[in-house]
Design a protein around this motif. Sequence first.
Motif, short mmCIF file in Angstrom:
data_model
loop_
_atom_site.label_atom_id
_atom_site.label_comp_id
_atom_site.label_asym_id
_atom_site.label_seq_id
_atom_site.Cartn_x
_atom_site.Cartn_y
_atom_site.Cartn_z
N GLN A 339 66.77 20.81 38.05
CA GLN A 339 67.93 20.60 37.18
C GLN A 339 67.63 21.10 35.76
O GLN A 339 68.45 21.77 35.12
N ALA A 340 66.43 20.79 35.28
CA ALA A 340 66.03 21.22 33.95
C ALA A 340 65.98 22.75 33.87
O ALA A 340 66.48 23.35 32.90
N HIS A 343 69.54 24.18 33.78
CA HIS A 343 70.19 23.92 32.49
C HIS A 343 69.61 24.83 31.40
O HIS A 343 70.36 25.32 30.55
N GLU A 344 68.30 25.08 31.45
CA GLU A 344 67.72 25.98 30.47
C GLU A 344 68.26 27.40 30.65
O GLU A 344 68.60 28.09 29.67
N ASP A 348 71.44 25.36 27.79
CA ASP A 348 71.48 23.97 27.30
C ASP A 348 70.05 23.47 27.13
O ASP A 348 69.52 22.75 27.98
N THR A 350 68.72 21.30 24.99
CA THR A 350 68.55 19.86 24.76
C THR A 350 68.49 19.09 26.08
O THR A 350 67.59 18.27 26.31
N THR A 351 69.45 19.35 26.96
CA THR A 351 69.47 18.69 28.26
C THR A 351 68.25 19.09 29.07
O THR A 351 67.63 18.24 29.74
N ALA A 352 67.89 20.36 29.02
CA ALA A 352 66.74 20.84 29.78
C ALA A 352 65.46 20.15 29.32
O ALA A 352 64.64 19.73 30.14
N ARG A 354 65.11 17.21 27.93
CA ARG A 354 65.11 15.82 28.40
C ARG A 354 64.77 15.73 29.88
O ARG A 354 63.98 14.88 30.31
N LEU A 355 65.32 16.64 30.68
CA LEU A 355 65.08 16.62 32.11
C LEU A 355 63.65 17.03 32.45
O LEU A 355 63.05 16.49 33.38
N GLU A 358 61.65 13.95 31.96
CA GLU A 358 61.85 13.04 33.09
C GLU A 358 61.07 13.52 34.32
O GLU A 358 60.44 12.72 35.03
#
Length: 382
Positions: A339-340, A343-344, A348, A350-352, A354-355, A358
């Motif tokens: 998912q990260a 998103h990268e 995105d 910022t979301t990447a 964070r993921l 995680e």
Amino acid sequence: MTPPVDDVLVRSLVPGVLGVLVRRGADFAAAEDAVQEALVEAVRSWPTTPPREPTGWLVTVAWRKFLDATRAETTRRRREETVADEPPSGPVPSADDTLQLYFLCAHPSLTPPSAVALTLRAVGGLTTRQIAAAYLVPEATMAQRISRAKRTVSDVRFNEPGDVATVLRVLYLVFNEGYSGDVDLAAEAIRLTRQLAAAVDHPEVAGLLALMLLHHARRAARTAPDGSLVPLAEQDRGRWDTALISEGVQVLQAALARGRLGEYQAQAAIAALHADARSAADTDWVQIVEWYDELVRLTGSPVVRLNRAVAVGEADGPRAGLAALASVDASVPRFAAVQAYLHEKDGDRTTAARLYAEAAALAGNAAERDHLTRQAARLNSP
């Protein structure tokens, strides 16, 4: 200086020797113990007095060890009535019990860890200490695991039919353990799969062998000098082993030509497409997605669906990949990492980041955790 014993040669003789003892009436557990003792004798004596016929030598010594142990039991008389006198040394009949040994060691009644340990010991010829070191557990713990496994299969008839698919799963587990201690389990899995391919004519055995060869060909490029992971797209393809790739492709093509597609052949086809690309940008992602579609049809595996989402993201763009990922259970290992990554690719950061953080917290080993942590730090830095 006395030359050392060829360890791989000695271990390759183990299935035949163990099979001879079982055919002569030894129960599996006792026969396996006797063969291990014979291997110790071989390591001690062969450097100075190499035998003319190694298999016959091992059979003779292992049979003596078995008889000695049998006579020491309280049931000596009852056992000796059913055990023949020691046969003369010399050439051994050419019966090949390798396949039955694989089936026995991968018996459905065994847990996967027990099946792997018993296969490495009884078919691979590794010592308990070597197996324990490879799995980073105390030798006593591994000895108990192997003993329990031998007791579990002690009543299984040696000539019962087995399940090739179960054997292949066990070998795949061995291969995925990679390397630790003084035994290279990836190389050992390849050796055992070659041995199995010689004993049984099955396209999925060839498919697994091809898959192992194609993955192993990239091994030298998978880690940096500091031990950190190098993603496939960033690997130096000049370090890939072209001889292994060539062999893997040939084995795969012969298997696919038989028209009985299975999951290992499909996985090997994906690996072959990666190996065929001169650079990450040249990868035929559209065809890889098609092979993942075949794998989903064959297995329905959520891990396959996860990997397919990555391939879709490369072939059709990150948003298409994220749409494909939406149908995958979020509890599947590496879900957050995929998912990260998508998103990268979609911009995105910022979301990447964070993921990635995680995913690092959920990583199954230190190398993967460090890699994901660095990815998060890279995106969080100005």
